[in-house]
Design a protein around this motif. Structure first.
Motif, PDB file in Angstrom:
ATOM      1  N   ALA A   1       0.997  -1.192  -0.017  1.00  0.00           N
ATOM      2  CA  ALA A   1      -0.096   0.133   0.147  1.00  0.00           C
ATOM      3  C   ALA A   1       0.817   1.343   0.196  1.00  0.00           C
ATOM      4  O   ALA A   1       0.546   2.281  -0.667  1.00  0.00           O
ATOM      5  N   LEU A   2       2.053   1.107   0.731  1.00  0.00           N
ATOM      6  CA  LEU A   2       2.982   2.411   0.757  1.00  0.00           C
ATOM      7  C   LEU A   2       3.301   2.788  -0.575  1.00  0.00           C
ATOM      8  O   LEU A   2       3.714   3.879  -1.018  1.00  0.00           O
ATOM      9  N   MET A   3       3.627   1.670  -1.473  1.00  0.00           N
ATOM     10  CA  MET A   3       4.469   1.719  -2.439  1.00  0.00           C
ATOM     11  C   MET A   3       3.521   2.154  -3.616  1.00  0.00           C
ATOM     12  O   MET A   3       3.855   3.191  -4.557  1.00  0.00           O
ATOM     13  N   GLN A   4       2.179   2.275  -3.319  1.00  0.00           N
ATOM     14  CA  GLN A   4       1.164   2.516  -4.265  1.00  0.00           C
ATOM     15  C   GLN A   4       0.623   4.038  -4.273  1.00  0.00           C
ATOM     16  O   GLN A   4       0.178   4.603  -4.958  1.00  0.00           O
ATOM     17  N   ILE A   5       1.224   4.634  -2.851  1.00  0.00           N
ATOM     18  CA  ILE A   5       0.685   5.814  -2.676  1.00  0.00           C
ATOM     19  C   ILE A   5       1.352   6.868  -3.513  1.00  0.00           C
ATOM     20  O   ILE A   5       0.883   7.897  -3.993  1.00  0.00           O
ATOM     21  N   GLY A   6       2.407   6.643  -3.907  1.00  0.00           N
ATOM     22  CA  GLY A   6       3.128   7.635  -5.163  1.00  0.00           C
ATOM     23  C   GLY A   6       2.674   7.422  -6.348  1.00  0.00           C
ATOM     24  O   GLY A   6       3.237   8.177  -7.311  1.00  0.00           O
ATOM     25  N   SER A   7       1.417   6.681  -6.948  1.00  0.00           N
ATOM     26  CA  SER A   7       1.038   6.519  -7.913  1.00  0.00           C
ATOM     27  C   SER A   7       0.478   7.729  -8.532  1.00  0.00           C
ATOM     28  O   SER A   7      -0.032   8.868  -7.635  1.00  0.00           O
ATOM     29  N   GLY A   8       0.231   8.017  -9.577  1.00  0.00           N
ATOM     30  CA  GLY A   8      -0.158   9.226 -10.342  1.00  0.00           C
ATOM     31  C   GLY A   8      -1.877   9.407 -10.475  1.00  0.00           C
ATOM     32  O   GLY A   8      -2.385  10.500 -10.325  1.00  0.00           O
ATOM     33  N   SER A   9      -2.494   8.186 -10.049  1.00  0.00           N
ATOM     34  CA  SER A   9      -3.911   8.156 -10.244  1.00  0.00           C
ATOM     35  C   SER A   9      -4.502   8.418  -8.543  1.00  0.00           C
ATOM     36  O   SER A   9      -3.893   7.728  -7.667  1.00  0.00           O
ATOM     37  N   TRP A  10      -5.389   9.470  -8.561  1.00  0.00           N
ATOM     38  CA  TRP A  10      -5.963   9.821  -7.508  1.00  0.00           C
ATOM     39  C   TRP A  10      -6.764   8.540  -6.753  1.00  0.00           C
ATOM     40  O   TRP A  10      -6.776   8.635  -5.440  1.00  0.00           O
ATOM     41  N   ILE A  11      -7.464   7.670  -7.678  1.00  0.00           N
ATOM     42  CA  ILE A  11      -8.050   6.576  -7.002  1.00  0.00           C
ATOM     43  C   ILE A  11      -7.069   5.560  -6.280  1.00  0.00           C
ATOM     44  O   ILE A  11      -7.621   5.116  -5.302  1.00  0.00           O
ATOM     45  N   VAL A  12      -6.031   5.376  -7.125  1.00  0.00           N
ATOM     46  CA  VAL A  12      -5.152   4.537  -6.513  1.00  0.00           C
ATOM     47  C   VAL A  12      -4.527   5.099  -5.132  1.00  0.00           C
ATOM     48  O   VAL A  12      -4.294   4.366  -4.120  1.00  0.00           O
ATOM     49  N   ILE A  13      -4.139   6.456  -5.118  1.00  0.00           N
ATOM     50  CA  ILE A  13      -3.702   6.866  -3.820  1.00  0.00           C
ATOM     51  C   ILE A  13      -4.633   6.829  -2.750  1.00  0.00           C
ATOM     52  O   ILE A  13      -4.288   6.522  -1.609  1.00  0.00           O
ATOM     53  N   LEU A  14      -5.941   7.129  -3.144  1.00  0.00           N
ATOM     54  CA  LEU A  14      -6.920   6.926  -2.159  1.00  0.00           C
ATOM     55  C   LEU A  14      -7.170   5.437  -1.559  1.00  0.00           C
ATOM     56  O   LEU A  14      -7.219   5.698  -0.366  1.00  0.00           O
ATOM     57  N   LEU A  15      -7.247   4.538  -2.307  1.00  0.00           N
ATOM     58  CA  LEU A  15      -7.221   3.074  -1.940  1.00  0.00           C
ATOM     59  C   LEU A  15      -6.015   2.754  -1.157  1.00  0.00           C
ATOM     60  O   LEU A  15      -6.241   2.119  -0.243  1.00  0.00           O
ATOM     61  N   ALA A  16      -4.716   3.255  -1.653  1.00  0.00           N
ATOM     62  CA  ALA A  16      -3.548   3.000  -0.920  1.00  0.00           C
ATOM     63  C   ALA A  16      -3.566   3.709   0.448  1.00  0.00           C
ATOM     64  O   ALA A  16      -3.426   2.917   1.545  1.00  0.00           O
ATOM     65  N   ALA A  17      -4.163   4.997   0.491  1.00  0.00           N
ATOM     66  CA  ALA A  17      -4.162   5.283   2.011  1.00  0.00           C
ATOM     67  C   ALA A  17      -5.196   4.585   2.802  1.00  0.00           C
ATOM     68  O   ALA A  17      -4.945   4.468   4.105  1.00  0.00           O
ATOM     69  N   LEU A  18      -6.319   4.446   2.177  1.00  0.00           N
ATOM     70  CA  LEU A  18      -7.315   3.444   3.203  1.00  0.00           C
ATOM     71  C   LEU A  18      -6.776   2.108   3.590  1.00  0.00           C
ATOM     72  O   LEU A  18      -7.043   1.720   4.639  1.00  0.00           O
ATOM     73  N   SER A  19      -5.937   1.416   2.648  1.00  0.00           N
ATOM     74  CA  SER A  19      -5.164   0.200   2.989  1.00  0.00           C
ATOM     75  C   SER A  19      -4.313   0.622   4.100  1.00  0.00           C
ATOM     76  O   SER A  19      -4.260  -0.244   5.043  1.00  0.00           O
ATOM     77  N   VAL A  20      -3.404   1.377   4.134  1.00  0.00           N
ATOM     78  CA  VAL A  20      -2.464   1.968   4.989  1.00  0.00           C
ATOM     79  C   VAL A  20      -3.243   1.894   6.289  1.00  0.00           C
ATOM     80  O   VAL A  20      -3.036   1.637   7.385  1.00  0.00           O
ATOM     81  N   PHE A  21      -4.257   2.680   6.472  1.00  0.00           N
ATOM     82  CA  PHE A  21      -5.091   2.889   7.632  1.00  0.00           C
ATOM     83  C   PHE A  21      -5.642   1.712   8.180  1.00  0.00           C
ATOM     84  O   PHE A  21      -5.676   1.369   9.354  1.00  0.00           O
ATOM     85  N   MET A  22      -6.384   1.057   7.528  1.00  0.00           N
ATOM     86  CA  MET A  22      -7.206  -0.271   7.802  1.00  0.00           C
ATOM     87  C   MET A  22      -6.070  -1.390   8.029  1.00  0.00           C
ATOM     88  O   MET A  22      -6.017  -1.869   9.171  1.00  0.00           O
ATOM     89  N   THR A  23      -4.963  -1.519   7.595  1.00  0.00           N
ATOM     90  CA  THR A  23      -3.919  -2.402   7.875  1.00  0.00           C
ATOM     91  C   THR A  23      -3.206  -2.005   9.035  1.00  0.00           C
ATOM     92  O   THR A  23      -2.801  -2.877   9.930  1.00  0.00           O
ATOM     93  N   GLY A  24      -2.987  -0.670   9.311  1.00  0.00           N
ATOM     94  CA  GLY A  24      -2.417  -0.324  10.779  1.00  0.00           C
ATOM     95  C   GLY A  24      -3.222  -0.493  11.885  1.00  0.00           C
ATOM     96  O   GLY A  24      -2.748  -1.022  12.765  1.00  0.00           O
ATOM     97  N   ILE A  25      -4.707  -0.461  11.551  1.00  0.00           N
ATOM     98  CA  ILE A  25      -5.757  -1.090  12.767  1.00  0.00           C
ATOM     99  C   ILE A  25      -5.336  -2.696  13.088  1.00  0.00           C
ATOM    100  O   ILE A  25      -5.418  -2.835  14.054  1.00  0.00           O
TER     101      ILE A  25
END
Length: 518
Positions: free
Chosen positions: A475-499
């Motif tokens: 998920a951290l690797m995908q946050i640098g992607s150019g697509s805003w959808i990918v960035i949003l999903l990656a951020a949600l993945s980091v949040f949920m995985t952290g929990i």
């Protein structure tokens, strides 16, 4: 003070006296009454109890008298129509005492007659004393047994565990079973009521079954007590005991039937077949004994070296604990007799508990009582087992279940494919690569976790922490992607995985702490 030889219990403790005072009563105790149970006169005085010089003064000054043992004729001679006596009374075998109570006009509440209904459990003195007797029976057996209960492997050699048989799985029997298994003995138990087998096995003992059809219908009486068995059942029972006798190191018998002599279950030939050094503890000795050779209030050793203990005062041998529980039973009875908490007895003969326990009332003998309106407590009989399926029927059921599961999975996959196709027509190709990986991960993860037994979910948390750590890296690797959808999903993945990571470690830590010794 109790007059019976060897009786160390007392019907009121300093703690119970404090509770009785809250009900509006003034409490009195005969001097020295609690000494043998570990309650000094000073402790009673500190609790607000008046210590009187002797029994005569106590009877003269008291309206309600609480005792432990069956009253003597001299004690009943103190009764008047205004007095209430609460004690063990044995109304079924004490006709003279009942007649004397009737003549004196006093009210008598027999604690052993408290009906076994849910509301009356707090007053059930028989169960309180039986629990102590069962525990003490095992301790007494250990005192007369020449070996360990639990098996041991030492430098000096191997010690086998003791084998204990408990006959009768009532309150006393279950207490004996629990104590025996706690000490490490291999414990067996028998009861004519097959519905108690589950309780026995849950305590770590093995229930002894009979190959006898009537066992399922002949053993259970009213109120959870055992009933009289048929001659055929008795013969099957004795045959089983003869088979077990040579193997047992300790036998504890607890079988009693209300208002009857104790049934003879351990015969002379069974004693003769037991090993030298074996011990028999007969808790039914007061009612004649379950063992043929039992002598009430004595310990004997047979010619073949078997010790038979017939003491009738097991609860009295733990007088402090027994007095505490019995006094609590008395206090609860007084609470029912004092609904207004104003120190005035309301002897309500319409109350199931009070009516059931009252054996003499206002110059009349009220024993035996009518059946209580509330159903007595009894163990529920186990549900009938489903009939055994043939191999062909089992195979047919497995095939049907497999077809149903396959159909469900194909349906879900079809729905997923349609949704995936719909997303593919709208989203860009770069997004679809990540989305396909996400969907497959969800599917595989669901299948893996769903098939894990529920009991293993908490230990599995430690493994899923590591898996989550791998996911968070992706998920951290995908946050640098150019697509805003990918960035949003990656951020949600980091949040949920952290929990999942931190919450998982927290739960796992608490789980491990449960198994650490304090």
């Amino acid at each position: 003070m109790e007059l019976a030889a060897g009786e160390n219990r007392v019907a009121m403790t300093p703690d119970s006296a404090k509770q009785l005072q809250k009900l509006g009563y003034e409490c009195l105790v005969e001097t020295g009454a609690g000494k043998k149970a570990g309650f000094a006169d000073a402790a009673y005085e500190e609790a607000g109890v008046t210590v009187v010089a002797d029994a005569a003064a106590l009877w003269a000054q008291s309206d309600i008298i609480a005792k432990v043992r069956i009253p003597t004729d001299a004690e009943l001679g103190h009764m008047t129509p205004e007095k209430t006596l609460i004690t063990f009374f044995n109304p079924g075998g004490n006709a003279e005492g009942l007649e004397l109570a009737k003549e004196k006009g006093g009210n008598v509440i027999a604690m052993e007659m408290v009906p076994r209904i849910s509301r009356a459990q707090k007053m059930d003195a028989l169960s309180s004393m039986a629990n102590i007797a069962g525990y003490r029976a095992v301790i007494e057996a250990g005192n007369n047994f020449g070996r360990f209960f639990t098996g041991q492997v030492t430098a000096a050699g191997k010690v086998p565990p003791a084998k204990v048989l408990v006959v009768g799985a009532g309150v006393a029997g279950l207490a004996a079973i629990g104590t025996s298994t706690s000490l490490g003995a291999i414990t067996y138990a028998f009861d004519v009521r097959p519905e108690v087998a589950e309780q026995v096995e849950s305590m770590g003992a093995e229930f002894v079954y009979l190959d006898f059809e009537e066992e399922q219908a002949d053993g259970s009486g009213s109120g959870g007590y055992a009933s009289v068995s048929s001659p055929e059942f008795r013969e099957a029972q004795l045959a089983k005991f003869r088979e077990l006798a040579p193997e047992m190191d300790i036998v504890i018998t607890t079988a009693l039937i209300p208002n009857r002599e104790a049934p003879e279950l351990w015969t002379e030939d069974m004693v003769a077949s037991m090993k030298r050094g074996s011990v028999i503890i007969d808790l039914a000795a007061e009612k004649g004994g379950n063992c043929k050779l039992t002598v009430a209030d004595e310990k004997i050793v047979t010619e073949n070296g078997v010790t038979i203990v017939g003491y009738t005062d097991f609860p009295s041998r733990m007088a402090t604990q027994s007095s505490t529980l019995y006094a609590t039973n008395i206090r609860h009875m007084m609470a029912d007799l004092t609904p207004e908490k104003d120190g005035k007895v309301v002897h309500n003969m319409d109350d199931d508990v009070i009516r059931g326990a009252t054996v003499a009332y206002q110059g009349e003998i009220t024993f035996p009582p009518p059946p209580p309106k509330t159903k007595a407590i009894a163990a529920q009989k186990p549900k009938e087992k489903a009939p055994e399926l043939t191999p062909e029927e089992k195979r047919a059921n497995e095939v049907a279940a497999f077809k149903a599961q396959t159909k469900q999975q194909v349906t879900l996959l079809g729905i997923g494919a349609v949704l995936l196709l719909g997303v593919g027509l709208i989203a860009p190709a770069s997004f679809m690569q990540h989305f396909i990986v996400f969907v497959l991960s969800v599917f595989v993860g669901f299948q893996v976790i769903w098939n894990v037994s529920h009991s293993l979910h908490t230990p599995l948390m430690a493994v899923t922490n590591a898996i989550s750590s791998i996911i968070i890296l992706g998920a951290l690797m995908q946050i640098g992607s150019g697509s805003w959808i990918v960035i949003l999903l990656a951020a949600l993945s980091v949040f949920m995985t952290g929990i999942n990571i931190f919450g998982g470690f927290l739960v796992t830590r608490r789980m491990l702490a449960m198994f650490q010794k304090s």
